[in-house]
Design a protein around this motif. Structure first.
Motif, mmCIF file in Angstrom:
data_model
loop_
_atom_site.group_PDB
_atom_site.id
_atom_site.type_symbol
_atom_site.label_atom_id
_atom_site.label_comp_id
_atom_site.label_asym_id
_atom_site.label_seq_id
_atom_site.Cartn_x
_atom_site.Cartn_y
_atom_site.Cartn_z
ATOM 1 N N SER A 79 -5.318 70.347 86.529
ATOM 2 C CA SER A 79 -4.061 69.704 86.389
ATOM 3 C C SER A 79 -3.250 68.430 86.190
ATOM 4 O O SER A 79 -3.348 68.026 84.525
ATOM 5 C CB SER A 79 -2.580 70.793 86.471
ATOM 6 O OG SER A 79 -2.621 71.573 87.035
ATOM 7 N N GLY A 83 -3.927 67.981 81.778
ATOM 8 C CA GLY A 83 -2.370 68.166 81.068
ATOM 9 C C GLY A 83 -2.106 66.724 80.833
ATOM 10 O O GLY A 83 -1.708 65.939 79.892
ATOM 11 N N THR A 84 -3.541 65.390 81.351
ATOM 12 C CA THR A 84 -2.734 64.026 81.297
ATOM 13 C C THR A 84 -4.054 64.220 80.039
ATOM 14 O O THR A 84 -3.485 63.390 78.453
ATOM 15 C CB THR A 84 -3.508 62.997 81.598
ATOM 16 O OG1 THR A 84 -3.076 63.763 83.119
ATOM 17 C CG2 THR A 84 -3.687 61.906 81.172
ATOM 18 N N CYS A 86 -4.088 66.573 77.200
ATOM 19 C CA CYS A 86 -3.526 67.483 75.908
ATOM 20 C C CYS A 86 -2.203 66.346 76.123
ATOM 21 O O CYS A 86 -1.984 66.426 74.832
ATOM 22 C CB CYS A 86 -2.844 68.672 76.879
ATOM 23 S SG CYS A 86 -2.295 69.704 75.725
ATOM 24 N N MET A 105 3.839 74.052 76.484
ATOM 25 C CA MET A 105 3.183 73.667 77.552
ATOM 26 C C MET A 105 3.977 74.058 78.518
ATOM 27 O O MET A 105 3.784 74.118 79.863
ATOM 28 C CB MET A 105 2.158 72.505 77.656
ATOM 29 C CG MET A 105 1.082 72.526 76.624
ATOM 30 S SD MET A 105 -0.314 73.503 77.372
ATOM 31 C CE MET A 105 -0.277 72.777 78.944
ATOM 32 N N MET A 145 0.862 72.590 85.451
ATOM 33 C CA MET A 145 0.159 71.644 84.266
ATOM 34 C C MET A 145 1.111 71.366 83.570
ATOM 35 O O MET A 145 1.505 70.395 83.173
ATOM 36 C CB MET A 145 -0.200 73.060 83.575
ATOM 37 C CG MET A 145 -0.899 72.010 82.233
ATOM 38 S SD MET A 145 -2.520 70.973 82.239
ATOM 39 C CE MET A 145 -2.915 72.910 82.501
ATOM 40 N N PRO A 146 2.335 71.993 83.625
ATOM 41 C CA PRO A 146 4.422 71.561 82.687
ATOM 42 C C PRO A 146 4.664 69.830 83.261
ATOM 43 O O PRO A 146 5.136 68.904 82.751
ATOM 44 C CB PRO A 146 5.110 73.039 82.828
ATOM 45 C CG PRO A 146 4.369 73.692 82.749
ATOM 46 C CD PRO A 146 2.870 73.959 83.971
ATOM 47 N N MET A 149 2.161 67.324 82.314
ATOM 48 C CA MET A 149 2.104 67.148 81.149
ATOM 49 C C MET A 149 3.391 66.141 80.320
ATOM 50 O O MET A 149 3.502 65.329 79.869
ATOM 51 C CB MET A 149 1.520 68.588 79.850
ATOM 52 C CG MET A 149 1.827 68.258 78.747
ATOM 53 S SD MET A 149 0.938 68.846 77.900
ATOM 54 C CE MET A 149 1.202 69.250 76.079
ATOM 55 N N ARG A 150 4.401 66.589 80.813
ATOM 56 C CA ARG A 150 5.589 66.222 80.364
ATOM 57 C C ARG A 150 6.376 65.073 81.089
ATOM 58 O O ARG A 150 6.544 64.129 80.249
ATOM 59 C CB ARG A 150 7.173 66.976 80.909
ATOM 60 C CG ARG A 150 6.817 68.976 80.223
ATOM 61 C CD ARG A 150 6.767 68.901 78.840
ATOM 62 N NE ARG A 150 7.540 68.695 78.175
ATOM 63 C CZ ARG A 150 8.280 68.168 77.137
ATOM 64 N NH1 ARG A 150 7.653 68.952 76.184
ATOM 65 N NH2 ARG A 150 9.629 68.025 76.510
#
Length: 265
Positions: A79, A83-84, A86, A105, A145-146, A149-150
């Motif tokens: 992730s 995630g990074t 994305c 996401m 993942m969230p 990403m957040r």
């Protein structure tokens, strides 16, 4: 003058009550883990470390802890990369509908865990994926993942990508410019996201309960089974060790990055 003082005192009283409400269960669990009694009792009767030693002999406890740590580490690592990348693509407007993608996401955090668990179970059956470990790992990647990403999005929103171009003009290659300019600036977001993702994966129960089998059980599920079959303070000792591990992780993050930076991304 009296009203502001009363309001200020009331705020402190409410803060104290909230902190007491949050930390009282943790204090009770840690205290019970040192009891000499063979049952859960508070206040603890005597002082003993035998329940910590009994963790080694508990049926499947160490194996489930290793499985949880392995799944949490691998899912967080995957992730972290996805995630990074994305988040960078969304911030740099490399894909259309970046805002919608960022919202989508975050949907695993909004959907109840039981619903996600049933959805993953049915999806695995439809595609013929019968391996519990692989299904569990995929589900935890979606779960973690969230968090990555957040937090990375929050860090990238305050980053000026022209600094990367300036580094390249000064002779750095593109990968070296990213490593020397971009990575230090988003490191607090990456570290905090990775920490939250690992903890969320390690402690997850509502999704994992649908995906494990007899030979593949994560630690939360194994602890619940032990509470049902043979409840004793070994569960409290295991919980106390997990609390200690969380505190150590926060201290390490504070030394490497700084908790103030991590909480102000």
């Amino acid at each position: 003058m009296m009203i502001p003082r009363i309001s200020f005192a009331l705020c402190w009283v409410m803060l104290g009550l909230v902190l007491m409400f949050l930390f009282t269960p943790i204090v009770i669990v840690v205290a019970v883990s040192f009891t000499e009694s063979a049952v859960f009792s508070f206040p603890p009767q005597g002082f003993s470390l035998k329940w910590y030693y009994s963790i080694r002999n508990a049926d499947g406890l160490l194996a489930s802890a290793w499985l949880s740590a392995q799944v949490a580490f691998i899912s967080t690592l995957i992730s972290l990369v996805l995630g990074t990348l994305c988040a960078i693509a969304v911030v740099r407007r490399m894909v259309p509908g970046g805002d919608a993608i960022a919202t989508f996401m975050a949907s695993p955090l909004m959907i109840p865990g039981l619903v996600l668990g049933i959805a993953f179970l049915q999806s695995a059956r439809l595609i013929g994926l019968n391996d519990a470990y692989a299904t569990l790992l995929i589900a935890h990647i979606v779960l973690t993942m969230p968090f990555i990403m957040r937090t990375v999005l929050a860090s990238l929103s305050m980053f000026d990508f022209s600094m990367v171009d300036a580094a390249r003009m000064l002779g750095c290659s593109y990968p070296r410019a990213l490593w020397r300019v971009l990575v230090p600036n988003i490191l607090p977001g990456v570290m905090s996201g990775a920490l939250f993702a690992f903890i969320a994966s390690f402690d997850n129960y509502p999704i994992s309960i649908f995906l494990v089998d007899v030979h593949t059980k994560t630690l939360p599920i194994q602890l619940l089974n032990q509470l049902e079959m043979s409840p004793d303070p070994t569960v409290a000792a295991t919980s106390a060790l997990l609390i200690m591990a969380t505190i150590v992780a926060l201290i390490v993050c504070d030394r490497l990055v700084g908790l103030k930076r991590m909480t102000t991304i």
